[in-house]
Write a protein that holds these residues in place. Structure first.
Motif, PDB file in Angstrom:
ATOM      1  N   ASP A   1      43.776  57.295 126.809  1.00  0.00           N
ATOM      2  CA  ASP A   1      44.117  57.321 125.391  1.00  0.00           C
ATOM      3  C   ASP A   1      45.611  57.614 125.261  1.00  0.00           C
ATOM      4  O   ASP A   1      46.110  58.579 125.856  1.00  0.00           O
ATOM      5  N   VAL A   2      46.294  56.764 124.517  1.00  0.00           N
ATOM      6  CA  VAL A   2      47.744  56.912 124.339  1.00  0.00           C
ATOM      7  C   VAL A   2      48.044  57.000 122.853  1.00  0.00           C
ATOM      8  O   VAL A   2      47.562  56.184 122.056  1.00  0.00           O
ATOM      9  N   HIS A   3      48.817  58.001 122.475  1.00  0.00           N
ATOM     10  CA  HIS A   3      49.180  58.203 121.077  1.00  0.00           C
ATOM     11  C   HIS A   3      50.685  57.976 120.936  1.00  0.00           C
ATOM     12  O   HIS A   3      51.489  58.633 121.596  1.00  0.00           O
TER      13      HIS A   3
ATOM     14  N   ALA B   1      51.561  56.761 113.017  1.00  0.00           N
ATOM     15  CA  ALA B   1      50.832  57.189 114.215  1.00  0.00           C
ATOM     16  C   ALA B   1      49.856  56.095 114.645  1.00  0.00           C
ATOM     17  O   ALA B   1      49.169  55.495 113.811  1.00  0.00           O
ATOM     18  N   GLN B   2      49.815  55.838 115.943  1.00  0.00           N
ATOM     19  CA  GLN B   2      48.935  54.816 116.510  1.00  0.00           C
ATOM     20  C   GLN B   2      48.212  55.421 117.706  1.00  0.00           C
ATOM     21  O   GLN B   2      48.823  56.115 118.508  1.00  0.00           O
ATOM     22  N   SER B   3      46.917  55.162 117.797  1.00  0.00           N
ATOM     23  CA  SER B   3      46.134  55.625 118.941  1.00  0.00           C
ATOM     24  C   SER B   3      45.523  54.423 119.635  1.00  0.00           C
ATOM     25  O   SER B   3      44.927  53.560 118.994  1.00  0.00           O
ATOM     26  N   LEU B   4      45.676  54.378 120.951  1.00  0.00           N
ATOM     27  CA  LEU B   4      45.189  53.239 121.726  1.00  0.00           C
ATOM     28  C   LEU B   4      44.446  53.739 122.962  1.00  0.00           C
ATOM     29  O   LEU B   4      44.792  54.793 123.507  1.00  0.00           O
ATOM     30  N   SER B   5      43.461  52.974 123.380  1.00  0.00           N
ATOM     31  CA  SER B   5      42.855  53.201 124.679  1.00  0.00           C
ATOM     32  C   SER B   5      43.310  52.062 125.568  1.00  0.00           C
ATOM     33  O   SER B   5      42.969  50.903 125.329  1.00  0.00           O
TER      34      SER B   5
ATOM     35  N   THR C   1      53.914  57.103 118.005  1.00  0.00           N
ATOM     36  CA  THR C   1      54.330  56.958 116.613  1.00  0.00           C
ATOM     37  C   THR C   1      55.319  55.808 116.574  1.00  0.00           C
ATOM     38  O   THR C   1      56.417  55.900 117.129  1.00  0.00           O
TER      39      THR C   1
ATOM     40  N   ASP D   1      53.081  58.811 125.925  1.00  0.00           N
ATOM     41  CA  ASP D   1      52.120  59.480 125.053  1.00  0.00           C
ATOM     42  C   ASP D   1      52.845  60.548 124.232  1.00  0.00           C
ATOM     43  O   ASP D   1      53.539  61.405 124.789  1.00  0.00           O
ATOM     44  N   GLY D   2      52.709  60.454 122.909  1.00  0.00           N
ATOM     45  CA  GLY D   2      53.348  61.437 122.019  1.00  0.00           C
ATOM     46  C   GLY D   2      54.747  61.072 121.579  1.00  0.00           C
ATOM     47  O   GLY D   2      55.338  61.767 120.752  1.00  0.00           O
TER      48      GLY D   2
END
Ligand code: FES
Ligand code: FES
Length: 219
Positions: free
Chosen positions: A54-56, A63-67, A58, A119-120
């Protein structure tokens, strides 16, 4: 015959103006061969041996969240997973600069780094540079100085130029900086050296340098 002769009610100048807006804003331009490059077949996260994470991110303030498969580059995460196709894939090998984005304000080749490493992080792409309808000064300068022809390298050139001006403002020297103790003066020689990682196959370099010189006080 006039250089701006008209055909079917559409002038060459009008076509070029339309293309210019798309180039500096990073919108997809139809008919570009590189956009039609064959893509690798999609890999299912459930395939055996595939490691996902999981990668978060911005991206341009959102904000975007991806697997993601852990091998996914930041470039492919932006283009293929999030739809930010303004960031271009030229060589995919760190040689052309078409994929330049800002990560935490620093310019980076998005094809040379994995999304999982960010990530972040806060990412700025060409789509995030303008403020509403107001072009960023660097975008406006590229339009004003015709700093492009086909426009494929232009998003990377603009993002790199914005990052480069910030580096100079912070006092980072380049290999052609004569006095390492003085604040760098961005003459044309310095600009060319600092932008040497961004290749333009159309050779719009003189106008790119002029655009950057024009924008450097305002960007
Ligand atoms: Fe990244 Fe060419 S696509 S440097
Ligand atoms: Fe065509 Fe630079 S404007 S590659």
């Amino acid at each position: 015959m006039s250089a701006d002769h008209e055909c079917c009610g559409v002038t060459r100048r009008r076509v070029l103006e339309g293309g210019a807006a798309l180039a500096v804003l990073g919108s997809v331009r139809p008919g570009l061969a590189a956009e039609a490059m064959p893509q690798a077949p999609p890999i299912s996260p459930t395939d055996p041996g595939i490691s996902t994470m999981d990668v978060h991110l911005t991206v341009n303030g959102t904000a975007q969240s991806l697997s993601l498969d852990t091998r996914t580059t930041l470039l492919d995460a932006l283009r293929e997973h999030l739809g930010f196709t303004g960031t271009k894939k030229g060589c995919d090998h760190g040689q052309c600069g078409a994929c330049t984005v800002l990560v935490e304000g620093r310019r980076i080749n998005a094809c040379l780094t994995l999304a999982a490493m960010h990530d972040g992080d806060h990412i700025t792409t060409i789509e995030g540079l303008a403020t509403g309808e107001q072009l960023h000064p660097m975008q406006a300068a590229f339009v004003h100085h015709d700093g492009y022809q086909c426009g494929y390298c232009t998003p990377g050139q603009i993002m790199s130029a914005v990052g480069m001006l910030d580096e100079a403002k912070r006092g980072f020297p380049s290999v052609v900086t004569a006095d390492l103790k003085a604040h760098p003066e961005l003459d044309d020689h310095e600009v060319r050296e600092r932008m040497s990682g961004n290749i333009c196959r159309c050779s719009a370099y003189p106008n790119i340098v002029a655009a950057i010189q024009d924008a450097k006080g305002a960007a």
